[in-house]
Design a protein around this motif. Structure first.
Motif, mmCIF file in Angstrom:
data_model
loop_
_atom_site.group_PDB
_atom_site.id
_atom_site.type_symbol
_atom_site.label_atom_id
_atom_site.label_comp_id
_atom_site.label_asym_id
_atom_site.label_seq_id
_atom_site.Cartn_x
_atom_site.Cartn_y
_atom_site.Cartn_z
ATOM 1 N N ARG A 39 -0.389 34.229 -21.133
ATOM 2 C CA ARG A 39 0.238 35.037 -22.288
ATOM 3 C C ARG A 39 0.888 35.880 -22.027
ATOM 4 O O ARG A 39 0.237 36.885 -21.215
ATOM 5 C CB ARG A 39 -0.583 35.084 -23.456
ATOM 6 C CG ARG A 39 -1.538 33.819 -23.852
ATOM 7 C CD ARG A 39 -0.712 33.002 -24.851
ATOM 8 N NE ARG A 39 -0.494 33.802 -26.177
ATOM 9 C CZ ARG A 39 -1.585 33.880 -26.937
ATOM 10 N NH1 ARG A 39 -2.596 33.387 -26.796
ATOM 11 N NH2 ARG A 39 -1.392 34.577 -28.157
ATOM 12 N N VAL A 42 -0.421 38.882 -26.071
ATOM 13 C CA VAL A 42 -1.677 38.401 -27.002
ATOM 14 C C VAL A 42 -1.672 39.343 -28.125
ATOM 15 O O VAL A 42 -1.727 40.571 -28.314
ATOM 16 C CB VAL A 42 -3.153 38.686 -26.112
ATOM 17 C CG1 VAL A 42 -4.129 38.491 -27.170
ATOM 18 C CG2 VAL A 42 -2.896 37.856 -24.919
ATOM 19 N N TYR A 50 -10.999 37.607 -27.749
ATOM 20 C CA TYR A 50 -10.310 36.540 -27.031
ATOM 21 C C TYR A 50 -10.279 36.740 -25.908
ATOM 22 O O TYR A 50 -10.051 37.856 -25.316
ATOM 23 C CB TYR A 50 -8.786 36.723 -27.670
ATOM 24 C CG TYR A 50 -7.991 35.934 -27.186
ATOM 25 C CD1 TYR A 50 -8.027 34.382 -27.542
ATOM 26 C CD2 TYR A 50 -6.918 36.196 -26.336
ATOM 27 C CE1 TYR A 50 -6.968 33.340 -26.990
ATOM 28 C CE2 TYR A 50 -6.104 35.005 -25.570
ATOM 29 C CZ TYR A 50 -6.112 33.642 -26.240
ATOM 30 O OH TYR A 50 -5.291 32.620 -25.622
ATOM 31 N N ILE A 52 -8.686 35.926 -22.393
ATOM 32 C CA ILE A 52 -7.448 35.616 -22.070
ATOM 33 C C ILE A 52 -7.258 34.547 -20.945
ATOM 34 O O ILE A 52 -7.903 34.863 -20.110
ATOM 35 C CB ILE A 52 -6.527 36.875 -21.647
ATOM 36 C CG1 ILE A 52 -6.518 38.086 -22.697
ATOM 37 C CG2 ILE A 52 -5.066 36.590 -21.130
ATOM 38 C CD1 ILE A 52 -5.835 39.297 -22.214
ATOM 39 N N VAL A 108 -0.779 43.545 -25.185
ATOM 40 C CA VAL A 108 -1.822 43.364 -26.381
ATOM 41 C C VAL A 108 -1.124 44.096 -27.475
ATOM 42 O O VAL A 108 -1.414 45.086 -27.608
ATOM 43 C CB VAL A 108 -3.241 43.822 -25.775
ATOM 44 C CG1 VAL A 108 -4.352 43.643 -26.900
ATOM 45 C CG2 VAL A 108 -3.732 43.111 -24.499
#
Length: 255
Positions: A39, A42, A50, A52, A108
């Motif tokens: 990703r 995020v 979460y 990653i 993030v």
């Protein structure tokens, strides 16, 4: 007869990350080995966690241990390789493999926890809708996997709630405002456990009325080409230079 001695050459630090001690193996990088975070951004809600996803090439790599760092630990942190969202804001996560020092970064984005006090608004608008997400109808049984919010800019104005009546599943969204009409309303869907948010492809205008009925629900649909909710990020700054921690090196000597 040969004896084997293991000599530990400590070049510098044992690195502390996320409450654990880490050492990084400094084997010479093998050409063709790569690591990447799946990703670029995020998006996660405050208070959620979460892991990653990380991709290795070739996928036959055995040691996939990752050293994680976060740029602003007041916004987020890592615990047991899992991202923990602490407070709203934007920061970066840095990943370094313990074999070959392969590195990658991602942004993030921490969203505020979705909660609202309708007592803060003078006017209400009601929306009764059927919701379909990537071909999957939202029902009472699977509604906990998402949160749907109504926004004016970045101000949360309403949160959807799922109901079932006469065998029909529907979402009721109460939307608040402090003027009787005119505010543009956009609807955003946040996917729990996926750290992802997408926009519904509709813009509503607040009018203080009720829209939709049980027999004629307003269709809210997100398809595979949905607009992802992400911050406006300068792509030049996505992969900055980062300091890789110094390491412990093991050398085997034969006599």
């Amino acid at each position: 007869m040969k004896t084997r001695h293991i000599i530990i050459l400590i070049w510098s630090l044992a690195v502390v990350a996320c409450g654990d001690f880490w050492t990084v193996d400094t084997e010479d990088a093998t050409l063709g080995r790569t690591m990447s975070l799946s990703r670029r951004v995020v998006t996660i809600m405050q208070g959620e966690r979460y892991a990653i996803p990380v991709r290795f090439m070739p996928d036959t790599l055995v040691n996939k241990t990752i050293f994680w760092e976060i740029e602003d630990d007041e916004i987020a942190t890592f615990a047991d390789d899992t991202l923990v969202a602490l407070s709203p804001g934007l920061t970066r996560a840095f990943a370094t493999s313990t074999v070959d020092r392969l590195t990658d970064t991602c942004w993030v984005q921490v969203m505020p926890h979705m909660e609202i006090s309708y007592g803060d608004f003078q006017y209400d608008m009601m929306l009764y809708a059927s919701v379909t997400l990537h071909g999957r109808p939202l029902t009472i049984e699977n509604a906990d996997s998402v949160v749907v919010g109504a926004y004016v800019g970045e101000q949360l104005r309403g949160i959807g709630s799922m109901f079932r009546e006469r065998g029909i599943d529907y979402m009721a969204i109460r939307i608040g405002a402090n003027r009787p009409s005119g505010d543009p309303i956009r609807l955003r869907c946040y996917y729990r456990g996926k750290a992802l948010a997408e926009w519904f492809p509709v813009t509503l205008r607040f009018d203080g009325e009720t829209h939709g009925t049980l027999s004629q629900l307003i269709p809210l649909v997100i398809d595979d080409d949905a607009e992802v909710f992400e911050p406006d990020i300068d792509p030049v700054d996505v992969n900055p230079e980062i300091d890789v921690p110094d390491t412990v090196k093991w050398v085997v000597v034969e006599e």
